[in-house]
Design a protein around this motif. Structure first.
Motif, PDB file in Angstrom:
ATOM      1  N   TYR A 172       0.248   4.297  11.690  1.00 28.60           N
ATOM      2  CA  TYR A 172       1.418   5.249  11.374  1.00 28.60           C
ATOM      3  C   TYR A 172       2.020   5.924  12.494  1.00 28.60           C
ATOM      4  O   TYR A 172       2.466   6.809  12.372  1.00 28.60           O
ATOM      5  N   VAL A 207       1.249   3.980  -3.330  1.00 26.18           N
ATOM      6  CA  VAL A 207       1.079   3.107  -2.007  1.00 26.18           C
ATOM      7  C   VAL A 207       1.872   3.552  -0.907  1.00 26.18           C
ATOM      8  O   VAL A 207       2.862   4.365  -1.112  1.00 26.18           O
ATOM      9  N   GLY A 208       1.468   3.273   0.116  1.00 23.63           N
ATOM     10  CA  GLY A 208       2.026   3.838   1.378  1.00 23.63           C
ATOM     11  C   GLY A 208       3.007   3.330   1.962  1.00 23.63           C
ATOM     12  O   GLY A 208       3.207   2.497   2.911  1.00 23.63           O
ATOM     13  N   ARG A 244      -4.832  11.126  -3.431  1.00 26.23           N
ATOM     14  CA  ARG A 244      -3.897  11.088  -2.249  1.00 26.23           C
ATOM     15  C   ARG A 244      -2.491  10.933  -2.809  1.00 26.23           C
ATOM     16  O   ARG A 244      -2.158  10.109  -3.848  1.00 26.23           O
ATOM     17  N   ILE A 289      -5.119   0.817  -4.663  1.00 21.84           N
ATOM     18  CA  ILE A 289      -3.978   1.199  -4.359  1.00 21.84           C
ATOM     19  C   ILE A 289      -2.946  -0.070  -4.772  1.00 21.84           C
ATOM     20  O   ILE A 289      -1.873   0.452  -5.391  1.00 21.84           O
ATOM     21  N   PHE A 330       0.459  10.924   4.086  1.00 22.99           N
ATOM     22  CA  PHE A 330      -0.604  11.183   3.036  1.00 22.99           C
ATOM     23  C   PHE A 330      -1.009  12.658   3.127  1.00 22.99           C
ATOM     24  O   PHE A 330      -1.344  13.242   4.111  1.00 22.99           O
ATOM     25  N   ASN A 353      -5.500   8.462   7.044  1.00 24.93           N
ATOM     26  CA  ASN A 353      -5.209   7.989   5.764  1.00 24.93           C
ATOM     27  C   ASN A 353      -6.525   7.944   4.875  1.00 24.93           C
ATOM     28  O   ASN A 353      -7.581   7.168   5.585  1.00 24.93           O
ATOM     29  N   TRP A 369      -9.327   4.740   4.628  1.00 32.91           N
ATOM     30  CA  TRP A 369      -8.464   3.873   4.046  1.00 32.91           C
ATOM     31  C   TRP A 369      -9.554   2.870   2.987  1.00 32.91           C
ATOM     32  O   TRP A 369     -10.234   2.337   3.688  1.00 32.91           O
ATOM     33  N   LYS A 374       4.872   0.248   8.791  1.00 28.43           N
ATOM     34  CA  LYS A 374       5.421   1.623   8.646  1.00 28.43           C
ATOM     35  C   LYS A 374       6.651   2.072   9.397  1.00 28.43           C
ATOM     36  O   LYS A 374       7.596   2.281   9.062  1.00 28.43           O
TER      37      LYS A 374
HETATM   38  C1  LMR Z   1      -1.625   2.175   2.000  1.00 34.84           C
HETATM   39  O1  LMR Z   1      -2.683   3.026   2.301  1.00 34.84           O
HETATM   40  O2  LMR Z   1      -1.201   2.794   0.710  1.00 34.84           O
HETATM   41  C2  LMR Z   1      -0.901   1.151   2.673  1.00 34.84           C
HETATM   42  O3  LMR Z   1      -1.660   0.996   3.702  1.00 34.84           O
HETATM   43  C3  LMR Z   1      -0.851   0.319   1.820  1.00 34.84           C
HETATM   44  C4  LMR Z   1      -2.211  -0.693   1.696  1.00 34.84           C
HETATM   45  O4  LMR Z   1      -2.175  -1.957   1.955  1.00 34.84           O
HETATM   46  O5  LMR Z   1      -3.168  -0.108   0.975  1.00 34.84           O
END
Ligand code: LMR
Length: 393
Positions: free
Chosen positions: A211, A33-34, A371, A13, A345, A180, A127, A243
């Motif tokens: 989140y 990226v989130g 994603r 990511i 996401f 995620n 994640w 977030k």
């Molecule tokens: C993500 O999943 O994109 C976020 O949580 C940022 C990260 O640190 O990966």
């Protein structure tokens, strides 16, 4: 010293984030990226946060150490947010952490020290950074199936049957809301069944709550954790302010724990404090103090909740608009699931070569597993984006 070190494998990511930054094409689209983005593609500091920072700057009269646990008022505010205003707090404790990631790591260290032989069950997919964090803590990892990529929904029966095979006393890592990378969340009735299973097998729930407020609302998103807290004697939560307060680089979060009784809660917090002290001594202060002001000052709290609701509802609208655009392109309901999933996401059913082609030919960046960050969907250019995606299908 360093000659025997192997090359490091870049985080997928973060590497994508760098690659996007280096792309000079004006029309590029970041779905990687989130990070929340507004209609202009910016990630501004929230107005409530900006105001709290001003107040903090004016009122702060020392930079003296706070301590490993961090700001107590901040910890209380986080307990309130996660467990609810009416929660009985005598068995709940919290420590400030360096973002949600820091909370994951210190809680993992704590668990490893008290239950060294237990395995942790992690959703497949999850994640990606969960894996190195838990590896670094030395906890054995196992995976439970979570997502049916054909049906684009939670594979609940497979999840339950894997968890039934867990050894009594194992740990289960659960995404409290806004899963995620899939955006596919459990229904309340399914959470209830997982809680029943945790109770009957003494599985220890470990919630990742990154989140809160991005799915259905602040309280609604915490329903999973609150249901577990009503039923089970113990659990832990890694909560993030990255977030929902947009504090990404301030590294603000909390490690929360519910223990069987008050004495155990105090002992667990004491040991968590030891873990923190031996890692980084104390957490940074700015984000936590800002968050505390936002959460405990009525006017700022109201403003923040409105801003958060603005982000949440925009993502819901983005989901619908994208699903609609894809319905027209594919003449099917294949992408309708995007409109119903939660949070930041969802996953697109694309192959690696389709994802690479979108990036190289169209300047559209999504994570290698398909994603997308729905906040990054270009409001004004949804048709062009849908055209590009339809062209690689
Ligand atoms: C993500 O999943 O994109 C976020 O949580 C940022 C990260 O640190 O990966």
């Amino acid at each position: 010293m360093f000659e025997s070190l192997p090359e490091s494998k870049p985080d997928a990511i973060l590497a994508l984030m760098e690659r996007f930054r280096g792309d000079t094409r004006a029309h590029k689209v970041d779905l990687g990226v989130g990070i929340y983005k507004d209609a202009n593609g910016n990630t501004p500091v929230l107005a409530a946060v900006k105001q709290a920072e001003k107040l903090l700057l004016e009122s702060q009269d020392t930079k003296a150490y706070v301590g490993p646990i961090g700001s107590r008022p901040f910890c209380d505010a986080m307990i309130n947010q996660v467990f609810g205003a009416n929660a009985k707090t005598d068995r709940i404790r919290a420590a400030q952490s360096t973002g949600g990631t820091g909370a994951l790591r210190i809680l993992a260290d704590l668990i490893k020290s008290t239950r060294p032989d237990a395995a942790i069950w992690v959703s497949d997919p999850t994640w990606p950074n969960h894996v190195p964090i838990l590896n670094a803590a030395g906890i054995e990892m196992k995976h439970y199936p979570y997502y049916d990529a054909q049906k684009c929904e939670v594979s609940f029966d497979a999840m339950m049957s894997a968890l039934k095979s867990a050894t009594d006393g194992d740990i289960v890592l659960l995404h409290g809301c806004c899963h995620n990378p899939t955006g596919a969340d459990l229904l309340l009735d399914q959470w209830q069944q997982v809680a029943d299973l945790c109770e009957s097998k003494s599985l220890f729930p470990f919630f990742d709550m990154a989140y809160q407020g991005f799915g259905d609302g602040l309280d609604e998103d915490a329903a999973s954790i609150r249901l577990f807290a009503d039923k089970l004697p113990e659990l832990v939560v890694a909560a993030s302010c990255s977030k929902n307060l947009g504090l990404y680089r301030e590294r603000t979060g909390a490690a929360l724990l519910l223990a069987a009784d008050t004495a155990q809660a105090d002992r667990a917090l004491g040991q968590l404090s030891v873990v923190i002290r031996s890692n980084y001594s104390m957490p940074p202060d700015h984000g936590a103090n800002t968050t505390n002001l936002v959460m405990t000052t009525d006017s700022l709290n109201k403003q923040w909740r409105e801003e958060l609701e603005g982000m949440r509802s925009r993502m819901v609208r983005q989901r619908s608009a994208f699903a609609e655009a894809m319905r027209k392109r594919t003449n099917s309901d294949k992408f309708d699931y995007i409109a119903h999933q939660k949070g930041m996401f969802s996953r697109l059913p694309l192959s690696t070569s389709q994802i690479e082609s979108l990036r190289d030919v169209n300047g559209i960046y999504l994570v290698g597993d398909g994603r997308i960050n729905v906040a990054g969907l270009p409001e004004e250019n949804m048709d062009a984006l849908a055209d590009a995606i339809a062209s690689v299908l």
